[in-house]
Design a protein around this motif. Structure first.
Motif, PDB file in Angstrom:
ATOM      1  N   GLY A  46      -7.257  11.163   9.542  1.00 55.13           N
ATOM      2  CA  GLY A  46      -6.605  10.228   8.627  1.00 55.13           C
ATOM      3  C   GLY A  46      -7.392   8.940   8.437  1.00 55.13           C
ATOM      4  N   PRO A  47      -7.751   8.244   9.547  1.00 57.76           N
ATOM      5  CA  PRO A  47      -8.554   7.027   9.399  1.00 57.76           C
ATOM      6  C   PRO A  47      -9.860   7.264   8.644  1.00 57.76           C
ATOM      7  CG  PRO A  47      -7.677   7.179  11.618  1.00 57.76           C
ATOM      8  CD  PRO A  47      -7.311   8.457  10.935  1.00 57.76           C
ATOM      9  N   CYS A  48     -10.527   8.399   8.887  1.00 58.45           N
ATOM     10  CA  CYS A  48     -11.806   8.644   8.221  1.00 58.45           C
ATOM     11  C   CYS A  48     -11.610   8.931   6.736  1.00 58.45           C
ATOM     12  CB  CYS A  48     -12.534   9.800   8.901  1.00 58.45           C
ATOM     13  SG  CYS A  48     -13.234   9.352  10.503  1.00 58.45           S
ATOM     14  N   LEU A  91      -3.041  -2.226   5.648  1.00 58.32           N
ATOM     15  CA  LEU A  91      -3.811  -1.352   4.763  1.00 58.32           C
ATOM     16  C   LEU A  91      -3.297  -1.395   3.333  1.00 58.32           C
ATOM     17  CD1 LEU A  91      -4.529   1.830   6.925  1.00 58.32           C
ATOM     18  CD2 LEU A  91      -6.169   0.142   6.091  1.00 58.32           C
ATOM     19  N   VAL A  92      -1.996  -1.382   3.168  1.00 59.99           N
ATOM     20  CA  VAL A  92      -1.425  -1.437   1.821  1.00 59.99           C
ATOM     21  C   VAL A  92      -1.809  -2.749   1.141  1.00 59.99           C
ATOM     22  CG1 VAL A  92       0.734  -1.595   0.533  1.00 59.99           C
ATOM     23  CG2 VAL A  92       0.459   0.154   2.295  1.00 59.99           C
ATOM     24  N   ALA A  93      -1.674  -3.863   1.869  1.00 63.27           N
ATOM     25  CA  ALA A  93      -2.048  -5.159   1.297  1.00 63.27           C
ATOM     26  C   ALA A  93      -3.534  -5.217   0.967  1.00 63.27           C
ATOM     27  CB  ALA A  93      -1.668  -6.280   2.267  1.00 63.27           C
ATOM     28  N   GLU A  94      -4.362  -4.649   1.827  1.00 63.13           N
ATOM     29  CA  GLU A  94      -5.819  -4.718   1.632  1.00 63.13           C
ATOM     30  C   GLU A  94      -6.258  -3.933   0.402  1.00 63.13           C
ATOM     31  OE1 GLU A  94      -6.358  -5.144   6.455  1.00 63.13           O
ATOM     32  OE2 GLU A  94      -6.745  -3.234   5.456  1.00 63.13           O
ATOM     33  N   PHE A  95      -5.764  -2.714   0.249  1.00 58.75           N
ATOM     34  CA  PHE A  95      -6.147  -1.922  -0.927  1.00 58.75           C
ATOM     35  C   PHE A  95      -5.550  -2.514  -2.205  1.00 58.75           C
ATOM     36  CE2 PHE A  95      -7.411   1.343   2.132  1.00 58.75           C
ATOM     37  CZ  PHE A  95      -8.538   1.869   1.512  1.00 58.75           C
ATOM     38  N   VAL A 135       0.235   5.164  -2.197  1.00 49.49           N
ATOM     39  CA  VAL A 135       0.216   6.451  -1.492  1.00 49.49           C
ATOM     40  C   VAL A 135       0.186   6.215   0.025  1.00 49.49           C
ATOM     41  CG1 VAL A 135      -1.143   8.532  -1.078  1.00 49.49           C
ATOM     42  CG2 VAL A 135      -0.850   7.680  -3.412  1.00 49.49           C
ATOM     43  N   LEU A 136      -0.611   5.239   0.452  1.00 52.64           N
ATOM     44  CA  LEU A 136      -0.683   4.920   1.880  1.00 52.64           C
ATOM     45  C   LEU A 136       0.673   4.453   2.414  1.00 52.64           C
ATOM     46  CD1 LEU A 136      -4.105   3.082   2.347  1.00 52.64           C
ATOM     47  CD2 LEU A 136      -3.413   5.241   3.365  1.00 52.64           C
ATOM     48  N   TRP A 137       1.362   3.632   1.636  1.00 48.21           N
ATOM     49  CA  TRP A 137       2.680   3.147   2.066  1.00 48.21           C
ATOM     50  C   TRP A 137       3.613   4.320   2.344  1.00 48.21           C
ATOM     51  CZ3 TRP A 137       4.658  -1.286   3.686  1.00 48.21           C
ATOM     52  CH2 TRP A 137       6.061  -1.419   3.733  1.00 48.21           C
ATOM     53  N   TRP A 138       3.559   5.324   1.468  1.00 53.32           N
ATOM     54  CA  TRP A 138       4.412   6.494   1.639  1.00 53.32           C
ATOM     55  C   TRP A 138       3.909   7.360   2.795  1.00 53.32           C
ATOM     56  CZ3 TRP A 138       2.897  11.651   0.963  1.00 53.32           C
ATOM     57  CH2 TRP A 138       3.930  12.595   1.031  1.00 53.32           C
ATOM     58  N   ALA A 139       2.597   7.600   2.860  1.00 52.09           N
ATOM     59  CA  ALA A 139       2.049   8.514   3.858  1.00 52.09           C
ATOM     60  C   ALA A 139       2.193   7.963   5.276  1.00 52.09           C
ATOM     61  CB  ALA A 139       0.581   8.799   3.550  1.00 52.09           C
TER      62      ALA A 139
END
Length: 400
Positions: free
Chosen positions: A211-213, A275-279, A378-382
């Motif tokens: 996931g991280p990669c 991550l959500v804020a960064e993207f 998508v990250l927020w949901w995943a």
């Protein structure tokens, strides 16, 4: 053998590891200002317009392809041994263009530089993960990103200044790696026995780092977009002064450094929120760059993206290594590093592919910005569907 079980890392260890980490930045940006001079020198070589830029970019591709293997070597042979050998070879290969006059041979030495950088980055980052834990580790990984961003500004400036003495002159800077080797022998240590048996018995937890990669592959493309394209954007809106373009790139680099610097403080917000804020912020900055032909507004958009991506890199790295045991950490860090550099390598290819249908460079960056914001959603949901990360750090391995 001296008992080092009570040995604790501090500022001297951190400075040496940050210095080693900056060597990969030196390799990536130092010779950029002298590429036109190199092209003039090798003007008679067929394909020079393609080959000279490859001198700059091929180490990054090599890092992307080999950092995972470098991580396996780090786990097998020991972090410190790999780091010291790589720094010595880096100096030898890095200074080879001082006396080589064949462009193909120079590119071959740059491949070796990339191999050394993969080993240096992986070993240095792994040692940071070994020596420190918890919030202190987060803070120092953020500091690593900060130093990398600031050193890029310094090395570009040094490359330009040294370039006044000819295109070969900047290559002397590769000798800086030798300065780090002797202090490392006295100050650093392997946190555990360097034998390979233990590393072989402990497989890489692919389920934990996949996931991280995957996210890092996208993050690398977003991170590198404006690093490559900002000067072209400014040229496209009528900026002809190299000083203005250089200043704009420097301002964005400082914003990236600030993002890395505040990661330690913001890491308590949690992986999902960060991550959500960064993207989302990265995408917003790219859209701002598209919306205007005003230089200050373009720079403001670049600052937003630079800050967000500077915060993003240590977030992704700490996510990748947080659940790795000692015997897995070198390989896990190497795989993550390789993924990041592959993302960076494909970034300009993605922008070029979008630019045709989108109608130009700035619209392509806007499309990338929208995609980054969609990816944030998508990250927020995943990430909401993932189980909570373990709260405890793995128990540190006794030093020896």
């Amino acid at each position: 053998m001296t008992d080092l079980s009570d040995r604790r890392a501090g500022v001297p260890q951190l400075l040496l590891l940050l210095g080693a980490s900056s060597m990969s930045v030196l390799g990536a940006v130092l010779i950029a200002p002298v590429l036109p001079l190199m092209a003039q020198h090798f003007a008679a070589v067929p394909g020079v317009a393609v080959l000279v830029p490859v001198v700059l970019t091929v180490p990054a591709l090599v890092i992307g392809l080999t950092a995972g293997f470098a991580g396996a070597i780090v786990d097998r042979l020991g972090r410190l041994r790999v780091l010291q050998v790589a720094l010595v070879l880096y100096a030898i290969a890095g200074t080879a263009p001082l006396y080589l006059d064949d462009l193909g041979a120079i590119i071959a030495t740059r491949v070796v530089v990339g191999l050394c950088e993969a080993a240096i980055m992986t070993a240095a980052t792994t040692l940071i993960g070994d020596y420190w834990t918890g919030e202190q580790r987060n803070r120092y990984l953020g500091l690593q990103a900060t130093v990398s961003a600031l050193s890029a500004v310094v090395f570009v400036a040094l490359g330009g200044l040294l370039g006044a003495g000819g295109w070969r002159a900047p290559f002397w800077m590769y000798l800086l790696s030798i300065v780090l080797v002797l202090p490392m022998a006295r100050v650093l240590w392997n946190p555990a026995p360097a034998g390979g048996a233990r590393a072989e018995r402990t497989p890489v937890p692919w389920a934990a780092i996949a996931g991280p990669c995957a996210v890092t592959l996208v993050g690398g493309a977003v991170f590198y977009a404006l690093i490559v394209q900002l000067s072209y954007v400014l040229d496209g809106i009528g900026v002809t002064s190299t000083g203005v373009i250089g200043a704009a790139v420097a301002v964005m680099s400082v914003a990236t450094a600030v993002g890395g610097a505040v990661f330690g403080r913001l890491s308590r917000a949690g992986l999902r929120r960060l991550l959500v804020a960064e993207f989302a912020l990265s995408g917003a900055g790219l859209i701002v760059v598209f919306l205007t032909s005003s230089v200050p507004v373009v720079v403001a958009g670049a600052v937003i993206t630079g800050f967000a991506t500077g915060l993003m890199l240590p977030t992704l790295l700490t996510w990748a290594v947080r659940d790795l045991e000692y015997a897995q950490r070198g390989r896990g860090t190497g795989i993550w590093t390789g993924t990041l550099f592959i993302g960076e390598f494909v970034s300009p290819l993605v922008v070029v592919a979008i630019a045709g249908p989108a109608g130009g460079l700035q619209p392509a960056l806007a499309v990338l910005g929208v995609l980054s914001i969609v990816f944030a959603a998508v990250l927020w949901w995943a990430l909401a569907r993932q189980p909570a990360a373990p709260g405890a750090e793995p128990t540190p391995v006794p030093h020896s």
